[in-house]
Design an enzyme around this catalytic site. Structure first.
Site, mmCIF file in Angstrom:
data_model
loop_
_atom_site.group_PDB
_atom_site.id
_atom_site.type_symbol
_atom_site.label_atom_id
_atom_site.label_comp_id
_atom_site.label_asym_id
_atom_site.label_seq_id
_atom_site.Cartn_x
_atom_site.Cartn_y
_atom_site.Cartn_z
ATOM 1 N N HIS A 92 0.824 -1.211 0.000
ATOM 2 C CA HIS A 92 0.000 0.000 0.000
ATOM 3 C C HIS A 92 0.859 1.262 0.000
ATOM 4 O O HIS A 92 0.527 2.258 -0.635
ATOM 5 C CB HIS A 92 -0.940 -0.001 1.212
ATOM 6 C CG HIS A 92 -1.972 -1.075 1.138
ATOM 7 N ND1 HIS A 92 -3.325 -0.812 1.083
ATOM 8 C CD2 HIS A 92 -1.853 -2.419 1.083
ATOM 9 C CE1 HIS A 92 -3.992 -1.958 1.009
ATOM 10 N NE2 HIS A 92 -3.122 -2.947 1.007
ATOM 11 N N ASP A 98 -5.345 5.958 1.860
ATOM 12 C CA ASP A 98 -5.561 4.597 1.375
ATOM 13 C C ASP A 98 -6.993 4.125 1.648
ATOM 14 O O ASP A 98 -7.625 4.550 2.625
ATOM 15 C CB ASP A 98 -4.581 3.671 2.107
ATOM 16 C CG ASP A 98 -4.575 2.274 1.546
ATOM 17 O OD1 ASP A 98 -3.721 1.997 0.683
ATOM 18 O OD2 ASP A 98 -5.423 1.434 1.946
HETATM 19 O O1 UPG Z 1 10.721 -9.323 -2.416
HETATM 20 C C1 UPG Z 1 9.967 -8.423 -2.764
HETATM 21 C C2 UPG Z 1 8.569 -8.523 -2.628
HETATM 22 C C3 UPG Z 1 7.789 -7.472 -3.067
HETATM 23 N N1 UPG Z 1 8.355 -6.358 -3.592
HETATM 24 C C4 UPG Z 1 7.506 -5.237 -4.003
HETATM 25 O O2 UPG Z 1 6.440 -5.132 -3.083
HETATM 26 C C5 UPG Z 1 5.231 -4.846 -3.750
HETATM 27 C C6 UPG Z 1 4.247 -5.954 -3.459
HETATM 28 O O3 UPG Z 1 2.969 -5.548 -3.815
HETATM 29 P P1 UPG Z 1 1.884 -6.532 -4.438
HETATM 30 O O4 UPG Z 1 2.429 -7.224 -5.579
HETATM 31 O O5 UPG Z 1 0.663 -5.712 -4.708
HETATM 32 O O6 UPG Z 1 1.637 -7.637 -3.354
HETATM 33 P P2 UPG Z 1 1.292 -7.611 -1.767
HETATM 34 O O7 UPG Z 1 2.459 -7.192 -1.036
HETATM 35 O O8 UPG Z 1 0.738 -8.956 -1.488
HETATM 36 O O9 UPG Z 1 0.130 -6.475 -1.681
HETATM 37 C C7 UPG Z 1 -1.074 -6.337 -0.979
HETATM 38 O O10 UPG Z 1 -1.609 -5.098 -1.482
HETATM 39 C C8 UPG Z 1 -1.923 -5.085 -2.871
HETATM 40 C C9 UPG Z 1 -2.424 -3.694 -3.219
HETATM 41 O O11 UPG Z 1 -3.680 -3.443 -2.649
HETATM 42 C C10 UPG Z 1 -2.948 -6.153 -3.191
HETATM 43 O O12 UPG Z 1 -3.207 -6.186 -4.573
HETATM 44 C C11 UPG Z 1 -2.439 -7.506 -2.710
HETATM 45 O O13 UPG Z 1 -3.417 -8.515 -2.944
HETATM 46 C C12 UPG Z 1 -2.115 -7.425 -1.223
HETATM 47 O O14 UPG Z 1 -1.651 -8.682 -0.745
HETATM 48 C C13 UPG Z 1 5.580 -4.721 -5.217
HETATM 49 O O15 UPG Z 1 5.763 -3.365 -5.538
HETATM 50 C C14 UPG Z 1 6.896 -5.467 -5.367
HETATM 51 O O16 UPG Z 1 7.724 -4.952 -6.377
HETATM 52 C C15 UPG Z 1 9.705 -6.262 -3.751
HETATM 53 O O17 UPG Z 1 10.232 -5.258 -4.262
HETATM 54 N N2 UPG Z 1 10.486 -7.297 -3.333
#
Ligand code: UPG
Length: 448
Positions: free
Chosen positions: A16, A109
């Site tokens: 987020h 948010d």
């Molecule tokens: O090792 C890692 C893991 C993640 N990321 C970053 O972290 C973010 C992850 O975001 P996302 O892919 O949306 O997954 P979640 O962390 O699971 O995000 C939560 O928030 C999102 C936005 O609301 C939702 O779509 C998801 O379902 C919810 O689990 C991205 O920018 C990735 O590039 C990294 O850079 N390195």
């Protein structure tokens, strides 16, 4: 003269914060004065942005204390949402009343729906920031409006959303399914979400060429046009935001991963990551590990959890395992990466789209099911491989899909290339840039 002063308030988890900070960067670059609410443990995520705008007094953090577990709810998300409200509502009221030139709007948010009430009390407009797709936003909110029961047909359908999507019960919001009507947790969560629908405006991290029909749907339901799609929100190519540190510090030196990728052919590597939160079960991890091993493909796997014994040795030379935080955007942008096996979090989905990779989808919770549906059924850039713990692919089958996904001539790859071009055009003078200009114009008009 500087532009209007606004308050940006992200929800406290990586998925987020990351996109809302990317939006903050863009708003500040367009002349707005921005104060960003952070808690001490998240201040480091803001640092790259603060150092980019180092000399600027027009971008400031407002550090408010982190909520302690309040025992309001056994659900961690609800407990933290509630804790934030309890702690930050009075502090923000006080801060606004003592500020010499306080913000003219609050951008927060969608998990911070209570800020609608705060904004109303302050006589200000509140803009919802959705880190999720417009499609998922529509499904999520419609669930609470329709209140479907698990007693009739085996799937829940949403006839008033374009395309009449339908989902099996296990893909409906976990909070919705697990809490009974009348439960204070459920009522709090519901009221927080429904406040989003009566807020002054909504900003989506999306773009009209991707989700036009759902963005129009949200406009129609809202009854006004203060709905902006400004995505994909990504760090700039020139490393100003230091993408390697985006959302966290990489667990491996970024240059090591880049060197490893440099030695590989174009589009020959599969990148595997399940976002910032999801921990796979033993069965999911084993299935994935076996599929990757059998496939013979080169891969980078960002893992949270325990790997099968001796695994890294067995795949040495073609498998790069990252335990912890991966520099995801940098990896996806590398020419050697051709395929992304993803849980379909919305940020990952957009990052994959902007990189033009073929997506193998394995959603695990929340909005990820509708994101997978969008990738596979509507956009044709994805191939389904798993579904939470309900469908864990058999390792031989997964190995086949992995190997085939790297084929240069696949229809999904051709479509992924087109979609990447549309995404990059949207933020380089296209629809998202225009929406952002309009958004900034409307915010500036508030301070007149
Ligand atoms: O090792 C890692 C893991 C993640 N990321 C970053 O972290 C973010 C992850 O975001 P996302 O892919 O949306 O997954 P979640 O962390 O699971 O995000 C939560 O928030 C999102 C936005 O609301 C939702 O779509 C998801 O379902 C919810 O689990 C991205 O920018 C990735 O590039 C990294 O850079 N390195």
């Amino acid at each position: 003269m500087s532009g209007a002063h606004i308050l940006v308030y992200p929800y406290l988890s990586a998925g987020h914060i990351i996109p809302l900070l990317d939006l903050t960067h863009r708003l500040h670059t367009r002349g707005l004065t921005v104060t960003v609410v952070v808690t001490p443990n998240n201040l480091s995520l803001l640092n790259p942005l603060l150092s980019t705008h180092a000399s600027s007094s027009t971008l400031q953090p407002l550090v408010l204390p982190s909520p302690q577990p309040s025992n309001f709810s056994s659900n961690r998300l609800i407990d933290s949402m509630h804790g934030l409200r309890l702690l930050h509502y009075p502090l923000l009221l006080q801060w606004f009343s003592s500020h010499p030139s306080p913000p003219v709007a609050i951008i927060s948010d969608f998990f911070l729906g209570w800020t609608h009430q705060l904004a109303t009390e302050l006589g200000l407009p509140r803009v919802v920031f959705s880190p999720s797709a417009a499609f998922a936003f529509a499904v999520q909110h419609q669930t609470w409006i329709d209140s479907p029961k698990n007693d009739g047909p085996s799937t829940v359908s949403f006839p008033n959303i374009p395309g009449s999507p339908r989902y099996p019960w296990h893909q409906i919001s976990h909070i919705y399914r697990s809490l009974k009507e009348g439960d204070p947790d459920r009522e709090f969560y519901k009221s927080t979400l429904l406040a989003n629908l009566v807020s002054w405006g909504v900003v989506f991290n999306s773009f009209s060429e991707l989700e036009g029909v759902y963005i129009d749907h949200v406009k129609k339901e809202a009854g006004h046009d203060r709905i902006w799609a400004v995505g994909p929100l990504l760090p700039p190519d020139d490393d100003l935001m230091r993408p390697a540190n985006r959302g966290g510090s990489s667990s491996v030196p970024c240059h090591e991963v880049m060197t490893w990728l440099d030695a590989r052919r174009e589009h020959s590597v599969v990148y595997v990551c399940f976002g910032s939160r999801a921990e796979l079960t033993r069965e999911q991890t084993d299935g994935l590990a076996a599929g990757l091993e059998k496939s013979g493909v080169h891969f980078i796997w960002c893992v949270r959890g325990v790997m099968p014994a001796g695994y890294e040795e067995r795949v040495a030379g073609r498998g790069f395992v990252i335990n912890g935080w991966a520099p995801q955007v940098e990896i996806l942008r590398h020419r050697a990466v051709g395929v992304f096996l993803t849980h379909c979090g919305w940020n990952s989905t957009l990052e994959g789209i902007a990189a033009g990779v073929v997506m193998l989808t394995w959603p695990t919770s929340a909005d990820q099911f509708s994101n997978a549906q969008l990738l596979v059924e509507e956009l044709g850039v994805g191939v389904r491989v798993g579904d939470g713990t309900e469908v864990i692919p058999e390792s031989g089958e997964l190995a086949r899909i992995l190997a085939e996904s790297l084929d240069e001539n696949r229809a999904e790859r051709v479509r992924a290339n087109k979609l990447r071009d549309a995404a990059l055009t949207a933020v380089k003078g296209g629809s998202s840039d225009k929406d952002l200009d309009d958004f900034v114009l409307r915010l500036n008009a508030l301070s007149k």
